[in-house]
Motif scaffolding. Structure first.
Motif, PDB file in Angstrom:
ATOM      1  N   LEU A  93      37.635  35.015  45.396  1.00  0.00           N
ATOM      2  CA  LEU A  93      38.437  33.651  45.741  1.00  0.00           C
ATOM      3  C   LEU A  93      38.658  32.584  44.435  1.00  0.00           C
ATOM      4  CD1 LEU A  93      39.296  32.658  48.489  1.00  0.00           C
ATOM      5  CD2 LEU A  93      37.154  31.251  48.566  1.00  0.00           C
ATOM      6  N   PRO A  94      37.777  32.575  43.641  1.00  0.00           N
ATOM      7  CA  PRO A  94      38.164  31.723  42.362  1.00  0.00           C
ATOM      8  C   PRO A  94      39.687  32.176  41.936  1.00  0.00           C
ATOM      9  CG  PRO A  94      35.846  32.626  42.213  1.00  0.00           C
ATOM     10  CD  PRO A  94      36.562  33.338  43.378  1.00  0.00           C
ATOM     11  N   LYS A  95      40.078  33.491  41.906  1.00  0.00           N
ATOM     12  CA  LYS A  95      41.225  33.916  41.339  1.00  0.00           C
ATOM     13  C   LYS A  95      42.449  33.793  42.165  1.00  0.00           C
ATOM     14  CE  LYS A  95      39.498  33.984  37.236  1.00  0.00           C
ATOM     15  NZ  LYS A  95      39.364  35.178  36.268  1.00  0.00           N
ATOM     16  N   LEU A  96      42.184  34.242  43.301  1.00  0.00           N
ATOM     17  CA  LEU A  96      43.151  34.440  44.588  1.00  0.00           C
ATOM     18  C   LEU A  96      43.598  33.143  44.827  1.00  0.00           C
ATOM     19  CD1 LEU A  96      44.352  36.678  46.397  1.00  0.00           C
ATOM     20  CD2 LEU A  96      42.514  36.184  48.144  1.00  0.00           C
ATOM     21  N   SER A  97      42.698  32.065  44.936  1.00  0.00           N
ATOM     22  CA  SER A  97      43.017  30.707  45.226  1.00  0.00           C
ATOM     23  C   SER A  97      43.954  30.046  44.251  1.00  0.00           C
ATOM     24  CB  SER A  97      41.803  29.976  45.488  1.00  0.00           C
ATOM     25  OG  SER A  97      40.962  29.915  44.551  1.00  0.00           O
ATOM     26  N   GLN A  98      44.125  30.529  43.259  1.00  0.00           N
ATOM     27  CA  GLN A  98      45.019  30.234  42.149  1.00  0.00           C
ATOM     28  C   GLN A  98      46.295  30.755  42.219  1.00  0.00           C
ATOM     29  OE1 GLN A  98      43.472  29.650  38.003  1.00  0.00           O
ATOM     30  NE2 GLN A  98      41.480  30.277  38.714  1.00  0.00           N
ATOM     31  N   GLY A  99      46.273  31.634  42.934  1.00  0.00           N
ATOM     32  CA  GLY A  99      47.768  32.554  42.890  1.00  0.00           C
ATOM     33  C   GLY A  99      47.519  33.886  42.140  1.00  0.00           C
ATOM     34  N   VAL A 100      46.395  33.987  41.525  1.00  0.00           N
ATOM     35  CA  VAL A 100      46.200  35.175  40.601  1.00  0.00           C
ATOM     36  C   VAL A 100      46.255  36.545  41.663  1.00  0.00           C
ATOM     37  CG1 VAL A 100      44.682  36.311  39.244  1.00  0.00           C
ATOM     38  CG2 VAL A 100      45.211  33.954  38.958  1.00  0.00           C
ATOM     39  N   THR A 101      47.013  37.398  41.143  1.00  0.00           N
ATOM     40  CA  THR A 101      47.267  38.639  41.746  1.00  0.00           C
ATOM     41  C   THR A 101      46.536  39.992  41.023  1.00  0.00           C
ATOM     42  OG1 THR A 101      49.235  39.089  41.288  1.00  0.00           O
ATOM     43  CG2 THR A 101      48.758  38.162  43.727  1.00  0.00           C
ATOM     44  N   THR A 102      46.186  39.402  39.550  1.00  0.00           N
ATOM     45  CA  THR A 102      45.855  40.829  38.905  1.00  0.00           C
ATOM     46  C   THR A 102      44.900  40.391  37.781  1.00  0.00           C
ATOM     47  OG1 THR A 102      47.939  42.058  39.057  1.00  0.00           O
ATOM     48  CG2 THR A 102      46.597  42.653  37.238  1.00  0.00           C
ATOM     49  N   ASP A 441      53.651  41.517  44.617  1.00  0.00           N
ATOM     50  CA  ASP A 441      52.521  40.466  44.291  1.00  0.00           C
ATOM     51  C   ASP A 441      53.214  39.264  44.107  1.00  0.00           C
ATOM     52  OD1 ASP A 441      50.746  42.607  43.993  1.00  0.00           O
ATOM     53  OD2 ASP A 441      50.869  42.724  41.677  1.00  0.00           O
ATOM     54  N   LEU A 442      53.107  38.191  45.099  1.00  0.00           N
ATOM     55  CA  LEU A 442      53.597  37.021  45.211  1.00  0.00           C
ATOM     56  C   LEU A 442      52.903  35.813  45.457  1.00  0.00           C
ATOM     57  CD1 LEU A 442      56.451  38.520  47.544  1.00  0.00           C
ATOM     58  CD2 LEU A 442      56.748  37.828  45.147  1.00  0.00           C
ATOM     59  N   VAL A 469      49.428  33.638  49.240  1.00  0.00           N
ATOM     60  CA  VAL A 469      49.442  34.758  48.168  1.00  0.00           C
ATOM     61  C   VAL A 469      49.391  36.074  48.534  1.00  0.00           C
ATOM     62  CG1 VAL A 469      48.267  35.605  45.951  1.00  0.00           C
ATOM     63  CG2 VAL A 469      47.962  33.163  46.838  1.00  0.00           C
ATOM     64  N   TRP A 470      50.457  36.972  48.333  1.00  0.00           N
ATOM     65  CA  TRP A 470      50.456  38.273  48.794  1.00  0.00           C
ATOM     66  C   TRP A 470      50.053  39.097  47.464  1.00  0.00           C
ATOM     67  CZ3 TRP A 470      53.916  34.606  50.115  1.00  0.00           C
ATOM     68  CH2 TRP A 470      54.264  34.430  51.369  1.00  0.00           C
ATOM     69  N   VAL A 471      49.433  40.366  47.801  1.00  0.00           N
ATOM     70  CA  VAL A 471      48.981  41.352  46.826  1.00  0.00           C
ATOM     71  C   VAL A 471      49.435  42.783  47.444  1.00  0.00           C
ATOM     72  CG1 VAL A 471      47.070  42.287  45.451  1.00  0.00           C
ATOM     73  CG2 VAL A 471      47.017  39.988  45.995  1.00  0.00           C
TER      74      VAL A 471
END
Ligand SMILES: [Zn+2]
Length: 505
Positions: A93-102, A441-442, A469-471
């Motif tokens: 969640l710390p990364k996904l919630s920023q829009g990070v996908t990789t 990845d969007l 966010v899409w991965v």
């Protein structure tokens, strides 16, 4: 490659797709201007991008209205220490919630693989977790574990020099012998064969600082044939930074591989104002070899509490201490006063410990962050109980604070530094751009409200304004009032596929 894929997709005359995102302003990661478009996602990839409304007749399982929002490639966090967390806490969640996908793991000379510990993890490998978190004696076993855990985001990995030293050496306060170097090279080669991106070092740390340049030169030799890169936390970010950069360039030149200087900064009050000089040295090197850097958008650094960095010229906040956990959140100066000892003695008593160092100047951070050679990496520390806010905030901070509020650069440049350029730099193919045929990845965000909410005193706060966010085509995070991961976790291990580019500009 991509043009062929585009032709195939066009010839198929698809009339249905998994997801249709309509009316969004697309910023595609290449640096070019935003354009209004609809984007169809199917089978994990971007199937079609249309500006003429022609996709509106398609049948989609899910339609998302992107009106007033920006659709960009998912962000690539090129500098992380998420090695064991992508397996232990796969929702990320710390990364996904920023829009990070990789995320790229294995930075600063420390990696979870290949590692066989004989005792407690040596500093700063303890940033990656406790001894029990290290159970990947080969790189192949790590790849398998990541894919089994199926994290919500994609994972690519460097191999850490300090990790290899810890595997092969009885003590780390000396240079490796020839046979130890050969054993390290063999482990690095195994990792490269299984898709590692390259080698990282953390030469400033006590457990690597006694490695002479010759040790790293020898270890970097297997990289070129594999198309790997050399990423380095420099031997010094303080007074000797130019010499440390020279060493990095020498290693890259010798091994014939691109160099990434990790979290480039001018650290320490005596070093403030030198960013122009530092960037000039980087530009000089770029004339002869591929060189780039990453950086995080803050004037404070964070790592283990380093006795060499103890000073009364800046604020140092202790974030954790094994023997004195109650001191987390206090300034080192406060602790020293409470204990009636000097700063150095307090720092010694707190070991092992972590800290945030307010060691940089705004002008230097602005200059490095806006330089064309730099991409964004959070350097977040996911196992710190009071983590530096970059763990939850780095990417939205670039969009909100640095681009929108400070107007340091336009949004197109901000996104390029977090997507397309990052993918190029680290050899991640079919990622980092909104392009037909690329992996989907969007991230959809509100350019007017996106901002980091994490602070030094309250750091575990998801960003505002990240809408979806899409991965790999799977809707993995919903912002708004929910701010939660969905049940879909579609990340995978990304093996190095392409050689990193010959020229990094
Ligand atoms: Zn580092």
């Amino acid at each position: 490659m991509s043009s062929e894929t585009n032709m195939d997709l066009n010839n198929m005359e698809v009339r249905h797709c998994d997801t249709l995102i309509i009316n969004a302003s697309v910023i595609d990661g290449s640096g070019s201007a935003p354009f209004a478009a609809d984007v169809a996602v199917d089978g994990g990839r971007i199937a079609r991008i249309a500006t003429d409304g022609s996709l509106r007749s398609w049948h989609a399982l899910q339609v998302i209205d992107g009106s007033g929002k920006v659709l960009s490639p998912g962000f690539i966090d090129v500098h992380t220490h998420d090695d064991t967390n992508v397996i232990r806490t796969p929702s990320m969640l710390p990364k996904l919630s920023q829009g990070v996908t990789t995320v790229v793991v294995g930075n600063c000379g420390i990696s979870a693989a290949p590692v066989s510990l004989k005792a407690e993890p040596p500093d700063p490998m303890n940033l990656l977790g406790e001894a029990g978190a290290f159970s990947y004696p080969t790189f192949a076993s790590y790849v398998e574990a990541v894919n089994r855990a199926q994290p919500s985001i994609n994972v690519a990995a460097l191999v850490g020099h300090t990790a290899l030293r810890s595997n092969q050496m009885d003590r780390l306060d000396r240079a490796a012998t020839e046979s130890e170097i050969a054993a390290m090279c063999a482990q690095l080669s195994e990792a490269l064969a299984h898709g590692a991106l390259g080698l990282s070092t953390g030469l400033a740390y006590g457990n690597a600082i006694n490695a002479p340049t010759a040790e790293v030169l020898a270890l970097a030799e297997p990289l070129a044939n594999a198309g790997g890169i050399y990423a380095t936390h420099l031997r010094s970010e303080f007074a000797d930074i130019l010499e440390a950069m020279d060493e990095a360039f020498r290693i890259g030149k010798h091994a014939r591989v691109p160099v990434v200087i990790s979290h480039l900064k001018c650290a320490g009050v005596e070093n403030w104002g030198r960013s122009a000089e530092v960037l000039e040295a980087l530009e000089q090197a770029q004339r002869y070899q591929p060189v780039g850097c990453d950086c995080y958008p803050y004037t404070a650094s964070s790592s283990t509490l380093d006795l060499k960095q103890v000073t009364d010229t800046i604020d140092i906040m202790v974030t954790w201490s094994e023997p004195h956990p109650a001191m987390g959140g206090k300034l080192l100066a406060e602790i020293a006063a409470e204990w009636q000892v000097d700063l150095m003695e307090a720092a010694r008593r707190l070991q092992p410990a972590g800290a945030v160092y307010h060691c940089m100047q705004d002008d230097d951070v602005n200059r490095i962050l806006s330089h064309p050679a730099s991409v964004v990496g959070s350097d977040g520390l996911p196992n710190d109980p009071l983590p530096h806010p970059r763990l939850w905030g780095a990417f939205p901070r670039v969009l909100g604070y640095y681009s929108r509020e400070q107007k340091l650069f336009p949004l197109t440049v901000a996104i390029r530094k977090m997507t397309g350029l990052s993918a190029e730099r680290f050899g991640l193919t079919e990622r980092g751009l909104v392009r037909e045929g690329y992996w989907a990845d969007l991230v959809l965000f509100d350019p007017d409200t996106v901002r980091d909410a994490a602070t030094f005193s309250d750091p575990m706060q998801p960003a505002e304004g990240i809408e979806a966010v899409w991965v790999n085509g799977a809707l993995s995070y919903l912002g708004g009032t929910e701010k939660a991961a969905t049940a879909l976790r579609a990340g995978r291990f990304l093996a190095r596929q392409a050689a990193a580019p010959a020229v990094v500009a």
